[in-house]
Write an enzyme that holds these catalytic residues in place. Sequence first.
Site, PDB file in Angstrom:
ATOM      1  CB  SER A  52      29.854  46.809  41.237  1.00  0.00           C
ATOM      2  OG  SER A  52      30.513  45.981  40.314  1.00  0.00           O
ATOM      3  CD  GLU A  53      33.092  40.807  41.273  1.00  0.00           C
ATOM      4  OE1 GLU A  53      32.510  40.005  42.005  1.00  0.00           O
ATOM      5  OE2 GLU A  53      33.623  40.480  40.197  1.00  0.00           O
ATOM      6  CG  ASN A  54      33.968  47.138  39.750  1.00  0.00           C
ATOM      7  OD1 ASN A  54      32.849  46.923  40.212  1.00  0.00           O
ATOM      8  ND2 ASN A  54      34.149  47.945  38.720  1.00  0.00           N
ATOM      9  CB  SER A  94      35.164  46.355  46.975  1.00  0.00           C
ATOM     10  OG  SER A  94      33.972  45.847  46.437  1.00  0.00           O
TER      11      SER A  94
END
Lengths: 216, 245
Positions: A52-54, A94
């Site tokens: 996930s991008e976070n 990330s």
Amino acid sequence: MSGTETKGWSRQQMADRLAAEFEDGWIVNLGVGIPTLCSNTDTGDRDVVFHSENGVIGYGPVLPEGQEDLHLVNAGGQNVSLRPGAAIVHHADSFAVIRSGRIDATVMGAYEAASNGDFANWKVAVNAKGGGIGGAMDLAACARRVFLLLEHTTRRGAPRLVRRCALPVTARRVVTLVATNYGLFKPEGEGFRVLELAPGLTLDEARAATGAPLAA
Amino acid sequence: MPKSKLFAGFAEAVAGIPDGSTIAFGGFAGPGTPFNLIRALLAQGARNLTCVSNTTGGAHQPRMPDIGMLVENGQVRKVVCSFTAATRPTDVLPFARFLEAGQVEAELVPQGTLAERLRAAGSGIPAFYTPTGVGTEIAEGRETRNFNGREHLLEHALPVDYALLRACQADEAGNLRYRLAQRNFNPVMAMAARTVLVEVEEELLPAGAMDPDAVHTPGIFVHRLVRIPPPPDGLWPARRLERAR
């Protein structure tokens, strides 16, 4: 989006169909919206790591109410679970994972998918003030494969699969596969190839709802 | 022993922030967002601010203090965000009204570029090239360069005056630990800022009590700590309500 569109696959079926394309050992980024449903899919023997991008690497299904950890969210802000072997990194790391080409596939929602491989998912209208890019441009430019999950038509019935995007694009010539409630499609320049049609849909119906030629 | 960086309250921590400051706000979809410091900044009233954060907020209920509220409060000149509109076309943010009326300026930045611009600022790197955004509207009029047969965009570092962050754990020296997805932008914003304010969830540890190998943000980057009181005085993340579809 509309709950009135009942033709073909449900959203979870669309996500499951696309997730069937994930290969063992892949790192797969899931974006906001329908793509988050892919982390609910049982990938069986295939070991797939969801990113996930976070900065959450190795997450699993969305947790039911009461079991959530409020410190843990996916890109859509849903409270998810962690799979064994998960790791957390900060935002710059990330996106280092993303830009360095380590994402085997990114799954995103879109407003338009074009047969030339362009797609649009950050601005709702050409003249809109403001937009929502999020991580989409980084992912689209750098992931090894770009998979799109979207409803086949707009609420008003206009095609979302088109020959050329009318909306400002997120990236050019990057789309690998498109799954909609109508089926699974591959952009091939001037048209899309139909890899699979959802049950109950005919090729003629799909052609009537698509803004680009469809090849069987 | 290092001098404790603990402040008595949020109002004391934000008291000196002047008009015209550039402020970065940590957080992604809830975790790591400095709700209490934002609320204190709303009360403090500094104006003409430039706010750097992932989103302007406002898309979910229950609504917590966010950048959009600072905009609605007339405190913001410009936002630098990866979302200046909701992710669903059917959602309209209160922020949109101010943007459309020209009452606030917005710089829309891809999220990875935003994180890297902050990282660069905190790392002594003035600018860098990225393939992100090539061929799109955001590349118009921008400086590009070809590397290895591929076009890249020049992006500049994004230094900020202040960073407002939230962490799970801190010691008196300002060393921070984040829990799970709370980390997000917080470490790079801490390094990009000249002055760093942190709201802390757990009771402050004495200096020396945190394992140096376990520190996420070193205390040399951190200046003011405030312990978050239990609710209702302190603001804590709530489960976001699903929107009607």
